[in-house]
Every structure is written in structure tokens, then in C-alpha cells.
Write a protein that holds these residues in place. Structure first.
Motif, PDB file in Angstrom:
ATOM      1  N   ASP A   1       1.063  -0.963   0.058  1.00  0.00           N
ATOM      2  CA  ASP A   1       0.385   0.361   0.190  1.00  0.00           C
ATOM      3  C   ASP A   1       0.932   1.103  -0.243  1.00  0.00           C
ATOM      4  O   ASP A   1       0.235   2.622  -0.087  1.00  0.00           O
ATOM      5  N   VAL A   2       2.307   1.386  -0.378  1.00  0.00           N
ATOM      6  CA  VAL A   2       2.804   1.930  -0.434  1.00  0.00           C
ATOM      7  C   VAL A   2       3.903   2.045  -1.788  1.00  0.00           C
ATOM      8  O   VAL A   2       3.528   3.145  -2.994  1.00  0.00           O
ATOM      9  N   HIS A   3       3.971   1.035  -1.979  1.00  0.00           N
ATOM     10  CA  HIS A   3       5.229   0.633  -3.197  1.00  0.00           C
ATOM     11  C   HIS A   3       4.059  -0.793  -3.728  1.00  0.00           C
ATOM     12  O   HIS A   3       4.419  -0.087  -5.166  1.00  0.00           O
TER      13      HIS A   3
ATOM     14  N   TYR B   1       8.851  10.839  -7.738  1.00  0.00           N
ATOM     15  CA  TYR B   1       8.249  10.012  -6.758  1.00  0.00           C
ATOM     16  C   TYR B   1       9.159  11.088  -5.962  1.00  0.00           C
ATOM     17  O   TYR B   1       9.757  10.385  -5.595  1.00  0.00           O
ATOM     18  N   ASP B   2       8.465  11.254  -4.576  1.00  0.00           N
ATOM     19  CA  ASP B   2       9.497  11.900  -3.268  1.00  0.00           C
ATOM     20  C   ASP B   2       8.683  11.016  -2.215  1.00  0.00           C
ATOM     21  O   ASP B   2       7.475  11.409  -1.908  1.00  0.00           O
ATOM     22  N   HIS B   3       9.221   9.400  -1.650  1.00  0.00           N
ATOM     23  CA  HIS B   3       8.655   9.103  -0.848  1.00  0.00           C
ATOM     24  C   HIS B   3       7.809   9.706   0.503  1.00  0.00           C
ATOM     25  O   HIS B   3       6.797   9.009   1.565  1.00  0.00           O
ATOM     26  N   PHE B   4       8.310  10.765   0.814  1.00  0.00           N
ATOM     27  CA  PHE B   4       7.797  11.242   2.581  1.00  0.00           C
ATOM     28  C   PHE B   4       6.955  12.613   2.035  1.00  0.00           C
ATOM     29  O   PHE B   4       5.739  12.641   2.440  1.00  0.00           O
ATOM     30  N   ARG B   5       7.306  13.682   1.184  1.00  0.00           N
ATOM     31  CA  ARG B   5       6.520  14.717   0.580  1.00  0.00           C
ATOM     32  C   ARG B   5       4.846  14.487   0.182  1.00  0.00           C
ATOM     33  O   ARG B   5       4.733  13.032  -0.341  1.00  0.00           O
ATOM     34  N   GLU B   6       3.558  15.013   0.350  1.00  0.00           N
ATOM     35  CA  GLU B   6       2.680  14.654  -0.687  1.00  0.00           C
ATOM     36  C   GLU B   6       3.061  14.586  -1.729  1.00  0.00           C
ATOM     37  O   GLU B   6       3.289  15.708  -2.337  1.00  0.00           O
TER      38      GLU B   6
END
Lengths: 342, 342
Positions: free
Chosen positions: A62-64, A337-342
Motif C-alpha cells: 500500500d506504499v509501493h 516521486y519523493d516518498h515523504f512529501r505529499e
């Protein structure tokens, strides 16, 4: 009472049962593996005279990936392939991997078997040994971490940081395919033909790592920097520039994408450049070449079965990082894609 | 409006900001690291004539640790130390690690900094290079995966599978300390003195990996099998027997534990043997020695600062795996921690 047989759950087979099950899914160890799965650590005979490469990637449900539209076999394939792609981007050869999985205890054992069959298939094709790992309980979704080692000859390694003004930016093949695949997987409206959808979905679910291509580039002697395209072309080019202390000029009209991507983009009104620049997960290589070597490198990649393209050039740092589209010059921003920013 | 300054969140600093922050917490790379954090992979110069060891461990919030009573610095220390312990159990020396973290986006950046300061401290003490990693978003709790490589001389490596009937089972030091520490951390009733509690809590939060001891044992030429005690003595001994195809006889009365453990056990009415056999996470070494080497090995470990003890012997497989307590012979069962069963 008559009913369906209960599928075997992870919590029912225990840790040792699980390890036995997983070990059967991965290829038999090669000669260089002195001790594989089943001790405190793996033991490996190193390759004489080569440098060791090492990388790791964690992927989380559900993230990747989403199990709603990703077969577990594809998750396993991709978990290893993305690491192999990092080794390829150094001009190296993958060698041995350890795999750690965090598993929800109620997951069916057959699902984890499927995950490992995908890992095993990828390991077999790329002649990589899965030499050990860890299995733990996850209170949330499925988590897979692969750490991979590989080898490279000392004079063939290609870093991110070697680009020089005047060098040429090239990519090893068409971009945006994986983003189109993700769209097609998510989308229920039939705006795309079956053939186009199949092609891009395969590219998204089962990406190829460009190991052969990375070796060709490392050996050429002309390649000054290289990245694999995991986060989108824009983001990877900016990373090369940041590491090398240079600027860049990308030619938007030269960035390649396939007919299938063009067809899907037409259907839904997205410019293909959007996906090619920012989509990511194509795992093609982006690299810089000394100008005198551009033709040689292009020919060598063609021979390896690729469709390389020149997509820009390296410029002085004070010229900044720009992209040229229809003679308009715009600042190049990561957008990836930056994993932390929205 | 007047208020507290908002602490910086992971989602606010982005991936590159985070990587820079983390890289500052780990030791500067040693000479063998050609390229550390900041490229597709790390590049390492291998040690000539040695075998490569490789291991991985994943630890997950609320499965392996709770932030209610574990400082993040201790989580970081332990995440690396448990991997180093696996290398120690092969008779090897740790060398280079990659660290992947799954981070809740609302976690404060200072917390991840603290986690990495613990990793860095452990890396510094064990002369291990943290050469790269991955940072991803976690939709649940914190996840840390360490993969560690090391070296061992080919004729010094000790497997799990070499025990022979007649060999002697030894441990490198007292057991049950970590389990007592976990109890003391969890417990609010003051049944233990401050000194005893401090000692066992330290052992639980900041376990030492027995690298020096593992090297001494590997070099002795008398040690036939070895494990580190992560899951409890019973479980580790059974693993050695299973791998070696032998039985065992453990002497319950010889299993060592400290005065602090005895004191806490007295206070709460738990037999110390319970924690020593099944508690786990002590990271002492359990190993088998050829009988003629027992005195030499014991003396060498004493010299290295340990308190080794003989705890049993290896027997023929058809004699089974048993434990003898007050002349009563009982079947030895794992009882240790199986991550999936309840």
C-alpha cells in the motif's frame, strides 16, 4: 460439517516450516556460495580482483504496491529486480541477495510461496543467489526488503558524479511505460486496446534490469556517469547534475516513448512527456557520454538490443538545469516521486 | 499567536534532506569503502583471501520493540548489533552494512536522527561501515532492516552443522539477563533494587555482540559448531542438533545467570532457568568443543574477559535432545520465540 479446506496460514506452519517452504522456491546455490540459507550468515567466495557493490531496497504494501492489482509473483520479481537495476547502474553484475520479509500472520502460506517464486524466477534469470534472509511478523501489511551484493571490475565502475560539461545525456530505451502500466492497472475504463494495455502492464509489473546494457556502458570507456531510472528521468538527471556539480539541457522532443504509451496518452489526454519525465519505475539507464564516444556507445547498445536516444547535454553549473520544448526553455524540476512529501 | 515551535517532520524535509541528516550520524567511511552513501550502490574493496559473510535482520515497531519504553538510540544500536552477532557466530568480523528504514511520515526528524545516532555508535564501536540504504514511507510503525557483510578466514569459519557426539556444549556467558531487562522495563512494581534493574535493562537495550569471542573460538581449532543466542538457549541448542544430526544432553544446574537475574527472579517468583533457557536476546554464543580442547577454549575465553560455562554435551541422535535437572531427564523443547505462532 462440510466446508472448504482451510488454507494453511503462516502462523500455523511456524518459522522453520516457513523457511523450508521459501528455500524451495529459490534457485539452487551456485559454486561461489559456500553456505546458503540455514546458518547465522551466508558464506560466499568473493571474485578475485573485483570491487564489491552493495545496495538495499524496502518495499511496503500500500506504499509501493497494492495487492488489489499486483500478483504476489510480480511483487517478488520487482523486489529483486529494482536492486539488480541499482547494480546495473554502476556497470556491475549482481551476485548474491538476502531477503527479509515482514508477514501478516493471517496471510496464507501459499501467498508467500508465490512471492518467493517471483523472487526465485528473477534470481534465476539474473544468475543471482538468494543466500539467506529473515522472516518476521508484520502487524500491518506485507514488507519486503532485499539487500543485494554484486561485483564490478575496478576500472569499469560508473558513478553518478562523473558528468562533465560537453558530455551527452542518453537513455537506454523508451520511458513512461511503467507509469502507463500503473494507469492501465488502476483504470476500469476501456480507453486502451488490449495489446497496448498488456504491453505497458507487463512493463510495470515485471520490469527488466539493464545489466547487460550497464556492462556494455561500463566497458566502453566513454560513459562518465550513470543512474537507473527509478524515480523519473527528470529526477535522475537532476541527481547526476547535483552529484557532478554541473547543469543540463534536456531536449523534450527527443525523449523516447513507445507507441503503446502514445496510444494510451491520446485516449486519456495526458501528454506522454509527463509520464516519460516524471513517471519513474522504467528502470532504463540514463547516462552521460563523452561526445567523441556517442556513436560507438549508441551502436553498442543497439547491438545489445536496445533503442538508445540522445536526450540532452551536460552544461556548466551556472547555466542551471533546463528542459527545452518547442524552443521554449524551462527550469527542470524533479516532479518525480519523493516518498515523504505529499 | 504564541506557541511551541513545531518540530520538523519527516514529510517536511523530503528524501534528500533526510538522507543528508542520516549520513551525518554515521561514522566517516574507512579506507576499504571506495564509495559510501549517495550513489546507486556502495563500492567496497574486498579483503584478499577471505570469505564474505552476509546476513539481514528486520525489526518492526510493536513486534520487536515498543517506543513506550525503548529509546530510539537503543533501537538503532540493537538493529545493527543483532546482525553483528550473527557474523560473530560464524567466527567472522563485521565490515559493511546497508540500512533500510520505513518511517511514518508524521514522525519527527529528530527521532530518526536519534535512531541513526544509535546505529552510528554501534558501527563505530564494531568498526563497521554503514555504506548505504533506503528510506521509505511506512503506513504503520517504524521498520528497520539492516543487511550486514563481513569477512572470515576460510579455515576459521564455524557452521551450525559441525557438532559431533562426544563434543561439549559451552556458552560464552550468563543468560536470561535480557529477558529480566525486558521484565524490568515493562514492570511498574518495585520488586527489584535499582542496581539490579539498571544492569539487566542495559543488557536488554544495548546488547553486545561477541565478535572478539567468536574470533577466539574460530581460531582455536577446537570449536565444531556455533550459534548466537537470539532466541533462547534451548532453541539455539536444538538448532545446532538439527543441523548437525545429533542429540544433546543439557545440564540445567550448570546454566549460568547473574546475581541481578537471580535477585529479580526471587522477587517475582520466576525460576531463573526459565529466562536463561527460553528468554533469548542475550547474544552470548553457544558452541560445541572437541573434549580435548575444552580447557584451552575456556582459558582463552576467560582471557578475553568472558565467563564461559560448560552446559551439556552432544550425544547420538537416537538419544534425543534432553535436559537434566536434579537427576530428572526431560525432553528439551524450543519454548523460545517463534515469530509467527502465538
Amino acid at each position: 460439517m462440510i466446508g472448504w479446506p482451510e488454507p494453511m496460514k503462516i502462523k500455523d506452519i511456524g518459522e522453520f516450516g516457513l523457511i523450508d517452504l521459501l528455500a524451495r522456491q529459490v534457485p539452487a546455490p551456485s559454486d561461489r556460495v559456500v553456505k546458503g540459507i540455514g546458518d547465522d550468515t551466508a558464506v560466499i567466495r568473493p571474485e578475485q580482483g573485483k570491487l564489491v557493490l552493495m545496495t538495499t531496497d524496502m518495499i511496503i504494501e500500500d506504499v509501493h504496491f497494492s495487492l488489489r492489482y499486483t500478483p504476489l509473483r510480480a511483487v517478488g520479481w520487482k523486489a529483486l529486480a529494482v536492486n539488480i537495476s541499482d547494480i546495473a547502474a554502476m556497470g556491475g553484475t549482481p551476485a548474491y541477495a538476502v531477503v527479509a520479509v515482514g508477514i501478516p500472520p493471517n496471510m496464507e502460506a501459499g501467498m508467500i510461496e508465490e512471492l518467493y517464486s517471483g523472487l526465485g524466477e528473477c534470481a534465476r534469470i539474473y544468475q543471482t543467489d538468494i543466500v539467506g534472509g529473515d522472516t518476521v511478523r508484520s502487524p500491518g501489511g506485507l514488507i519486503i526488503n532485499v539487500a543485494l551484493s554484486g561485483w564490478v571490475e575496478p576500472n569499469r565502475v560508473v558513478y553518478r558524479s562523473g558528468a562533465c560539461p560537453g558530455d551527452i545525456f542518453m537513455v537506454s530505451g523508451p520511458l513512461g511505460t511503467s507509469a502507463a502500466g500503473l494507469y492501465a492497472l488502476n483504470s476500469s475504463c476501456p480507453v486502451v486496446t488490449c495489446d497496448a494495455a498488456d504491453e505497458v502492464i507487463q512493463a510495470h509489473l515485471r520490469p527488466w534490469a539493464r545489466v547487460k546494457e550497464g556492462l556494455v556502458l561500463g566497458r566502453s570507456g566513454y560513459v562518465t556517469s550513470m543512474n537507473d531510472i527509478s524515480d523519473g528521468l527528470a529526477s535522475e538527471v537532476l541527481e547526476i547534475c547535483r552529484s557532478s556539480g554541473t547543469g543540463c539541457e534536456l531536449y523534450a522532443d527527443s525523449i523516447p516513448y513507445t507507441g503503446a504509451v502514445a496510444e494510451i496518452c491520446r485516449g486519456i489526454g495526458v501528454p506522454p512527456l509527463e509520464w516519460a519525465l516524471y513517471g519513474g519505475e522504467d528502470y532504463e539507464l540514463v547516462f552521460t557520454v563523452k561526445p567523441e564516444g556517442a556513436d560507438v556507445v549508441k551502436a553498442a547498445l543497439h547491438e545489445a538490443g536496445c533503442s538508445p536516444e540522445i536526450v540532452g547535454k551536460v552544461v556548466l553549473p551556472d547555466e542551471g538545469c533546463i528542459i527545452v520544448e518547442n524552443h521554449r526553455r524551462m527550469a527542470l524540476t524533479p516532479g518525480g516521486y519523493d516518498h515523504f512529501r505529499e
